[in-house]
Design an enzyme around this catalytic site. Structure first.
Site, PDB file in Angstrom:
ATOM      1  CD  GLU A  48      33.934  45.436  14.431  1.00  0.00           C
ATOM      2  OE1 GLU A  48      33.621  46.601  14.592  1.00  0.00           O
ATOM      3  OE2 GLU A  48      35.064  44.857  14.566  1.00  0.00           O
ATOM      4  NE  ARG A 273      25.959  54.550  19.514  1.00  0.00           N
ATOM      5  CZ  ARG A 273      26.752  53.463  18.791  1.00  0.00           C
ATOM      6  NH1 ARG A 273      26.820  53.608  17.486  1.00  0.00           N
ATOM      7  NH2 ARG A 273      26.706  52.234  19.258  1.00  0.00           N
ATOM      8  CE  LYS A 283      29.494  45.831  18.573  1.00  0.00           C
ATOM      9  NZ  LYS A 283      29.316  45.284  17.039  1.00  0.00           N
TER      10      LYS A 283
HETATM   11  P1  ATP Z   1      28.980  49.534  19.562  1.00  0.00           P
HETATM   12  O1  ATP Z   1      29.334  50.880  20.005  1.00  0.00           O
HETATM   13  O2  ATP Z   1      27.889  48.805  20.544  1.00  0.00           O
HETATM   14  O3  ATP Z   1      30.334  48.556  19.300  1.00  0.00           O
HETATM   15  P2  ATP Z   1      28.726  49.265  16.699  1.00  0.00           P
HETATM   16  O4  ATP Z   1      28.152  50.606  16.105  1.00  0.00           O
HETATM   17  O5  ATP Z   1      30.044  49.497  16.673  1.00  0.00           O
HETATM   18  O6  ATP Z   1      27.974  49.346  18.320  1.00  0.00           O
HETATM   19  P3  ATP Z   1      27.968  47.696  14.935  1.00  0.00           P
HETATM   20  O7  ATP Z   1      28.142  46.262  15.182  1.00  0.00           O
HETATM   21  O8  ATP Z   1      29.006  48.225  13.988  1.00  0.00           O
HETATM   22  O9  ATP Z   1      28.218  48.189  16.316  1.00  0.00           O
HETATM   23  O10 ATP Z   1      26.509  47.941  14.504  1.00  0.00           O
HETATM   24  C1  ATP Z   1      25.555  47.543  13.573  1.00  0.00           C
HETATM   25  C2  ATP Z   1      24.626  48.479  13.154  1.00  0.00           C
HETATM   26  O11 ATP Z   1      23.924  48.771  14.199  1.00  0.00           O
HETATM   27  C3  ATP Z   1      25.254  49.863  12.634  1.00  0.00           C
HETATM   28  O12 ATP Z   1      24.682  50.059  11.659  1.00  0.00           O
HETATM   29  C4  ATP Z   1      25.035  50.650  14.000  1.00  0.00           C
HETATM   30  O13 ATP Z   1      25.055  51.873  13.257  1.00  0.00           O
HETATM   31  C5  ATP Z   1      23.734  49.928  14.574  1.00  0.00           C
HETATM   32  N1  ATP Z   1      23.927  50.369  15.878  1.00  0.00           N
HETATM   33  C6  ATP Z   1      24.830  49.948  17.042  1.00  0.00           C
HETATM   34  N2  ATP Z   1      24.573  50.688  18.122  1.00  0.00           N
HETATM   35  C7  ATP Z   1      23.307  51.176  17.978  1.00  0.00           C
HETATM   36  C8  ATP Z   1      22.505  52.190  18.992  1.00  0.00           C
HETATM   37  N3  ATP Z   1      22.709  52.118  20.100  1.00  0.00           N
HETATM   38  N4  ATP Z   1      21.329  52.481  18.339  1.00  0.00           N
HETATM   39  C9  ATP Z   1      21.051  52.288  16.904  1.00  0.00           C
HETATM   40  N5  ATP Z   1      21.736  51.689  16.244  1.00  0.00           N
HETATM   41  C10 ATP Z   1      22.724  51.231  16.678  1.00  0.00           C
HETATM   42 MG    MG Z   2      30.928  49.522  14.318  1.00  0.00          MG
END
Ligand code: ATP
Ligand code: MG
Length: 577
Positions: A48, A273, A283
């Site tokens: 995102e 994660r 984020k």
């Molecule tokens: P955040 O909590 O940091 O905002 P998010 O999951 O909302 O993370 P996205 O931009 O939606 O962020 O993530 C893109 C991809 O990266 C998704 O498939 C998500 O599952 C993966 N991802 C995000 N954070 C992690 C993490 N800590 N470990 C492994 N994969 C991750």
């Molecule tokens: Mg997300």
């Protein structure tokens, strides 16, 4: 940012053969055996654009791109841009740069969920017509209340049984902008008593009079992530939709949409994660650090963002090696930050040329060395890599050594320089301390006098006498001034998310996470150091030229110190086995 050729190697293909398997890979292997997707492997990485990528995303990138590459498949980059209030072009741009830097190659397959807004809208209408979706006038607070909880079933909304015609009319008027934000939603009509809360008539569309970074003001209703993500996968014919564990409970919903709409059945697989000690990977929290000025920006070298650790001097190869080593599992855990740093050292040790740099200079005069004389001593560029050769460093009467390498009153086992003691200078001579210069007012030692033994130029004494320490040094008249930034962990405790009642996670920030040394002395060969050049400063650690560095005003970051606590832990574990 300039990158070396090493940085541009493909992410993962060469790393695949013989790689230990994991459960995601095993699922793909099974699917290939049963020809489930006619032998195709097609994954995607779906960030995102509401922040910069961090090391957790790197794990997902390595997994998605790595698996597809291993099986001759493809990976798409797809921006999940369904929330215009939080998303920006700056984030899109940084994600592209950072994912590429890590080695991800999506060829021409870069997509946006917003590319599918028309299709998603048509599918919403299709579900309304099938009696599977309805417009609800309940406010957010009531929707929450009616949803029930894990222990209590939900209650149906009084608007749930509107006619198809009324729903179509209201949804169209939502789209036309007739209603204010939050006044109505479109919901899927599934089951308010489902044990899975995600199936209790989840929201599909909400009203949001907000400009989108790509679609502008075309829409004032936006699909929820849950109504966009799975269908985006289907539209791109993604075979294996790999995501983190918190989406496990959403899978039945995505499958429900797939079934109702009769679209391509992408298969979701969840993994753990990445969590790291002393690090926050959210984020939202990283954005807060940036907005409150707690760090110098998203690319502050203390940040766990890809742009931060790149600036800090981490290599893409080190990050990929780390991701391969941690693997994937079905339970969330926490990885020691020391392990990540270990892989950084391991990679840099092989490639980083050595250099002599004094961070906190102490002036040394070699009294018996002729004034005005300069000679060049030969030192090795990288003991790990014979092909890196040697270089010459100028030696003269006045040198700088590290303040730490001198003690007026040496404690036991301090073998470096002290009055009456002899040490070796890296690359050559033995010197003996004969005298010190003190600041008259403070009594602090501000200079040291030594004599050198001309017969020890080779680094050894003809009479075979030994010294117990070798220290680094820089010739004062040849030294180049630089700023060096020393980083410590951004947080003081292992789990910075743990916060006392009523306080904010920023209470856990380490006040000493950045130390700026403005009086460092570099050997002259570093004068030409460019952005991204990486070195081992002898005995101090790995360093790289920073973004702020300019010819004549060099700035270096400490990437990692030399001490590898992870390697020690590993060794101890091996020994006890
Ligand atoms: P955040 O909590 O940091 O905002 P998010 O999951 O909302 O993370 P996205 O931009 O939606 O962020 O993530 C893109 C991809 O990266 C998704 O498939 C998500 O599952 C993966 N991802 C995000 N954070 C992690 C993490 N800590 N470990 C492994 N994969 C991750
Ligand atoms: Mg997300």
């Amino acid at each position: 940012m300039s990158t070396s050729t090493r940085d541009e190697e493909p992410a993962t293909s060469a790393e695949s053969p013989g790689r230990p398997s994991n459960f995601v890979r095993d699922i793909i292997l099974d699917d290939l055996k049963t020809n489930k997707y006619t032998g195709r492997v097609h994954t995607r990485f779906p960030p995102e654009p509401n922040g910069y990528l961090h090391i957790g995303h790197a794990k997902s990138i390595c997994l998605n791109f790595g698996l597809a590459a291993e099986f001759g498949g493809k990976t798409n980059l797809r921006f999940d841009d369904t929330n215009p209030e939080k998303e920006e072009q700056e984030y899109v741009d940084s994600i592209i740069t950072d994912a590429r830097w890590l080695g991800a190659n999506w060829e021409d397959r870069m997509f946006y969920a917003s590319d599918y807004f028309d299709q998603l809208h048509a599918w919403a209408v299709q579900l309304i017509k099938a009696g599977k979706a309805y417009v609800d006038d309940l406010g957010a607070e009531e929707v929450r209340k009616y949803r029930g909880s894990l222990t209590e079933p939900g209650v149906e909304s009084p608007y749930r049984n509107r006619s198809v015609e009324e729903n179509l009319d209201l949804f169209e008027r939502m789209r036309q902008g007739e209603f204010p934000d939050g006044s109505r939603i479109l919901r899927a009509k599934i089951d308010m008593e489902s044990p899975n809360l995600n199936l209790r008539d989840p929201v599909m569309y909400r009203i949001l009079h907000a400009s989108h970074h790509r679609t502008g003001d075309k829409w004032c209703i936006y699909p929820m992530y849950d109504f966009a993500h799975g269908q985006s996968d289907s539209l791109e014919q993604i075979t294996h939709s790999i995501c983190t564990l918190e989406f496990e409970d959403h899978r039945p919903l995505y499958n429900w949409f797939i079934q109702q709409l009769g679209i391509f059945p992408s298969q979701q697989i969840e993994f753990d994660r990445l969590n790291l000690t002393y690090t926050l990977l959210s984020k939202r929290k990283l954005l807060q650090l940036v907005q409150e000025g707690r760090v110098r920006g998203w690319d502050d070298p203390r940040m766990p963002t890809i742009s931060g650790i790149r600036r800090r001097g981490y290599t893409p190869q080190a990050i990929r090696n780390f991701c391969a080593a941690i693997g994937v599992s079905k339970t969330n855990g926490i990885i020691d930050l020391a392990m990540l740093e270990h892989f950084v050292r391991e990679d840099l040790n092989k490639q980083a040329p050595r250099a002599m740099v004094v961070l906190r200079p102490l002036r040394v005069v070699i009294d018996n060395y002729p004034e005005g004389q300069v000679e060049e001593l030969e030192v090795v560029n990288n003991p790990e890599d014979a092909s890196a050769g040697t270089r010459r460093v100028p030696f003269a009467r006045v040198l700088y050594i590290e303040q730490d390498d001198f003690r007026l009153d040496p404690p036991k086992k301090f073998f470096r320089l002290s009055p009456g003691h002899e040490v070796r200078l890296r690359g050559g001579y033995f010197i003996t301390c004969t005298n010190v210069v003190k600041d008259e007012r403070t009594g602090e030692v501000v200079g040291v006098h030594c004599t050198y033994d001309p017969a020890t130029r080779s680094g050894n004494a003809p009479d075979n006498r030994k010294v117990k320490a070798t220290i680094h040094w820089v010739s004062a008249q040849h030294a180049i001034d630089a700023e060096v930034r020393i980083y410590e962990n951004l947080f003081t405790n292992e789990d910075p998310g743990q916060v006392p009642e009523g306080q904010d996670f920023t209470v856990n920030l380490n006040p000493n996470s950045l130390e700026i040394l403005t009086n460092a002395k570099l050997e002259p060969s570093l004068a030409t150091a460019k952005l991204g050049d990486r070195y081992q400063f002898e005995r101090l650690g790995y360093f790289c030229a920073d973004l702020d560095s300019k010819p004549g005003a060099l700035v270096f970051n400490r990437t990692v110190p030399l001490r590898d606590t992870w390697a020690k832990i590993e060794k101890r574990q091996q020994e006890s086995r």
